[in-house]
Design a protein around this motif. Structure first.
Motif, PDB file in Angstrom:
ATOM      1  N   PRO A  65       0.929  -0.796  -0.047  1.00  0.00           N
ATOM      2  CA  PRO A  65       0.075   0.284  -0.125  1.00  0.00           C
ATOM      3  C   PRO A  65       0.611   1.618   0.026  1.00  0.00           C
ATOM      4  O   PRO A  65       0.068   2.546  -0.445  1.00  0.00           O
ATOM      5  N   GLU A  66       1.939   1.382   0.693  1.00  0.00           N
ATOM      6  CA  GLU A  66       2.853   2.758   0.842  1.00  0.00           C
ATOM      7  C   GLU A  66       3.163   2.783  -0.783  1.00  0.00           C
ATOM      8  O   GLU A  66       2.852   3.912  -0.932  1.00  0.00           O
ATOM      9  N   VAL A  67       3.667   2.074  -1.041  1.00  0.00           N
ATOM     10  CA  VAL A  67       3.825   2.459  -2.493  1.00  0.00           C
ATOM     11  C   VAL A  67       2.786   2.733  -3.760  1.00  0.00           C
ATOM     12  O   VAL A  67       2.722   4.429  -4.581  1.00  0.00           O
ATOM     13  N   SER A  68       1.786   2.085  -3.873  1.00  0.00           N
ATOM     14  CA  SER A  68      -0.235   2.623  -3.986  1.00  0.00           C
ATOM     15  C   SER A  68      -0.239   4.126  -3.621  1.00  0.00           C
ATOM     16  O   SER A  68      -0.635   4.422  -4.780  1.00  0.00           O
ATOM     17  N   GLU A  69       0.036   4.492  -2.548  1.00  0.00           N
ATOM     18  CA  GLU A  69      -0.652   5.776  -2.223  1.00  0.00           C
ATOM     19  C   GLU A  69       0.178   6.993  -2.660  1.00  0.00           C
ATOM     20  O   GLU A  69       0.360   7.598  -2.937  1.00  0.00           O
ATOM     21  N   LYS A  70       1.532   6.239  -2.747  1.00  0.00           N
ATOM     22  CA  LYS A  70       2.678   7.302  -2.766  1.00  0.00           C
ATOM     23  C   LYS A  70       2.967   8.108  -4.654  1.00  0.00           C
ATOM     24  O   LYS A  70       2.815   8.870  -4.566  1.00  0.00           O
ATOM     25  N   TYR A  71       1.945   6.484  -5.302  1.00  0.00           N
ATOM     26  CA  TYR A  71       1.607   7.617  -6.618  1.00  0.00           C
ATOM     27  C   TYR A  71       0.303   7.467  -7.130  1.00  0.00           C
ATOM     28  O   TYR A  71      -0.116   7.028  -7.786  1.00  0.00           O
ATOM     29  N   GLU A  72      -0.575   7.074  -5.720  1.00  0.00           N
ATOM     30  CA  GLU A  72      -1.924   7.615  -6.056  1.00  0.00           C
ATOM     31  C   GLU A  72      -2.419   6.511  -7.108  1.00  0.00           C
ATOM     32  O   GLU A  72      -3.088   7.085  -8.044  1.00  0.00           O
ATOM     33  N   ILE A  73      -2.388   5.646  -6.837  1.00  0.00           N
ATOM     34  CA  ILE A  73      -2.841   4.141  -7.478  1.00  0.00           C
ATOM     35  C   ILE A  73      -4.587   3.925  -7.090  1.00  0.00           C
ATOM     36  O   ILE A  73      -4.481   3.794  -5.678  1.00  0.00           O
ATOM     37  N   LYS A  87       8.657   8.503 -12.902  1.00  0.00           N
ATOM     38  CA  LYS A  87       8.414   8.227 -13.332  1.00  0.00           C
ATOM     39  C   LYS A  87       7.668   9.024 -14.391  1.00  0.00           C
ATOM     40  O   LYS A  87       8.115  10.460 -14.371  1.00  0.00           O
ATOM     41  N   ILE A  88       7.820   8.208 -15.483  1.00  0.00           N
ATOM     42  CA  ILE A  88       7.770   9.324 -16.662  1.00  0.00           C
ATOM     43  C   ILE A  88       6.152   9.288 -17.887  1.00  0.00           C
ATOM     44  O   ILE A  88       5.949  10.187 -18.218  1.00  0.00           O
ATOM     45  N   ASP A  89       5.268   7.719 -17.399  1.00  0.00           N
ATOM     46  CA  ASP A  89       3.915   8.625 -17.807  1.00  0.00           C
ATOM     47  C   ASP A  89       3.343   7.557 -16.442  1.00  0.00           C
ATOM     48  O   ASP A  89       3.536   6.633 -16.329  1.00  0.00           O
ATOM     49  N   SER A 168      -8.257  19.575  -3.058  1.00  0.00           N
ATOM     50  CA  SER A 168      -7.531  18.605  -3.180  1.00  0.00           C
ATOM     51  C   SER A 168      -6.119  19.396  -3.444  1.00  0.00           C
ATOM     52  O   SER A 168      -6.105  20.234  -4.112  1.00  0.00           O
ATOM     53  N   SER A 169      -5.336  18.631  -3.413  1.00  0.00           N
ATOM     54  CA  SER A 169      -4.087  19.485  -3.524  1.00  0.00           C
ATOM     55  C   SER A 169      -3.306  18.181  -4.626  1.00  0.00           C
ATOM     56  O   SER A 169      -3.531  16.757  -5.115  1.00  0.00           O
ATOM     57  N   PHE A 170      -2.193  18.334  -5.539  1.00  0.00           N
ATOM     58  CA  PHE A 170      -1.063  17.607  -6.148  1.00  0.00           C
ATOM     59  C   PHE A 170       0.072  17.621  -5.912  1.00  0.00           C
ATOM     60  O   PHE A 170       0.846  19.200  -6.277  1.00  0.00           O
ATOM     61  N   ASP A 171       0.957  17.188  -5.021  1.00  0.00           N
ATOM     62  CA  ASP A 171       2.311  17.274  -5.232  1.00  0.00           C
ATOM     63  C   ASP A 171       3.283  16.760  -6.716  1.00  0.00           C
ATOM     64  O   ASP A 171       3.661  16.046  -7.042  1.00  0.00           O
TER      65      ASP A 171
END
Length: 326
Positions: A65-73, A87-89, A168-171
């Protein structure tokens, strides 16, 4: 059939990206319960045969989950493309032709030609438009509202919170492509950037001017309006489930499990797909003081998430609660 690499931890994932360096890495965030993911694993295996220089990876989204949350999956299948650990795409959904096209483009990106570059620019603009419209009020900052990574971002968040503005925000640190692309897309060279209804308002100086003139409150959506909307939604049916997906197609394992439990009771209920409304998705966490999904409501009152519903079923209390007898 070509084998796909599997990643089982955040540490393993980081190591793999570092080892591959400039090589293209394609990561499939998947779930074993989703048939469309199984199909896309087969597609990945076929692509691996054609592109031996590309690393194709499976990562079970809910197991790491930590990877999924980091990349907003937020749903499966989702595909991320990496080079130099960046991440490029991204591709959301089971779209084999689009996946094939993206792999071909990024695998041959060292060969410069006008066509693929034009397509890449077009794809990025589509994504940026989607991001700037992800919520009625979107702020692009360094870090998160809880942990801003620069003074300007911190000041922006403080002003919005002071005025009770729901946003809402985007990092932009999480995605270099978005970070650079948004500067061109908006014709605004610095961060933070504030958007309302998909339109750029400006950076910190502009927001300060709007605050001083009293215009900020009329431009940005206020939190109380969202609370009214959430109150209506949670009372839309006697039993309301807020989940990822819907009754016919759950988009996460937790949502799938709670649907199966509710279906077994025979009680009528309605669902709301929180993936379709970013404002509701973020706002309901605060409204209910419950940070995760799914969320179950009976007569407008929060019952809880999957673990609570499981306990109620085991205790024999679930049916009476769903019927409003408790």
């Amino acid at each position: 059939m070509a084998a796909l690499a599997e990643v089982g931890s955040a540490g393993h994932f980081r190591e793999l990206l570092q080892q591959k360096g400039k090589s293209l890495v394609v990561v499939h965030f998947w779930a074993p319960w989703a048939p469309q993911c199984i199909q896309m694993n087969d597609v990945m295996a076929e692509l691996a045969k054609e592109h031996s220089q590309v690393t194709f990876v499976k990562l079970e989204a809910e197991a790491v989950p930590e990877v999924s949350e980091k990349y907003e999956i937020s749903s499966v299948p989702t595909f991320l493309f990496f080079k130099n650990s960046q991440k490029i795409d991204r591709l959301d959904g089971a779209h084999a032709p689009e996946l094939t096209k993206k792999v071909q483009r990024h695998a041959s990106s060292s060969t410069i030609s006008a066509g693929p570059n034009d397509n890449a620019k077009e794809d990025l603009n589509v994504r940026l438009k989607k991001l700037t419209n992800a919520a009625p009020c979107m702020v692009f900052i360094k870090g998160s509202p809880q942990e801003p990574c620069c003074g300007f971002s911190r000041q922006m968040v403080e002003i919005l919170n002071k005025h009770n503005i729901m946003f809402s925000s985007f990092d932009i640190f999480s995605d270099e492509e978005v970070r650079q692309g948004l500067k061109t897309y908006s014709n605004w060279p610095t961060y933070p950037q504030l958007y309302v209804a998909g339109e750029l308002i400006g950076g910190l100086d502009i927001v300060k001017e709007l605050e001083a003139s009293g215009e900020l409150d009329t431009i940005c959506p206020k939190a109380h309006k969202l609370e009214d909307k959430l109150k209506v939604l949670t009372n839309k049916a006697s039993v309301m489930l807020f989940m990822k997906g819907n009754k016919q197609m759950a988009k996460c394992g937790f949502s799938k499990q709670i649907i199966e439990i509710l279906n077994s009771t025979g009680v009528d209920y309605e669902t709301f797909d929180i993936l379709e409304d970013e404002e509701v998705r973020q706002g309901l966490k605060t409204y209910s003081n419950w940070p995760t999904y799914p969320q179950l409501y009976v007569k407008g009152e929060l019952v809880g998430g999957l673990d609570i519903v499981k306990e109620l079923k085991e205790n024999g209390e679930l049916l009476s609660i769903l019927k409003g007898e408790n």
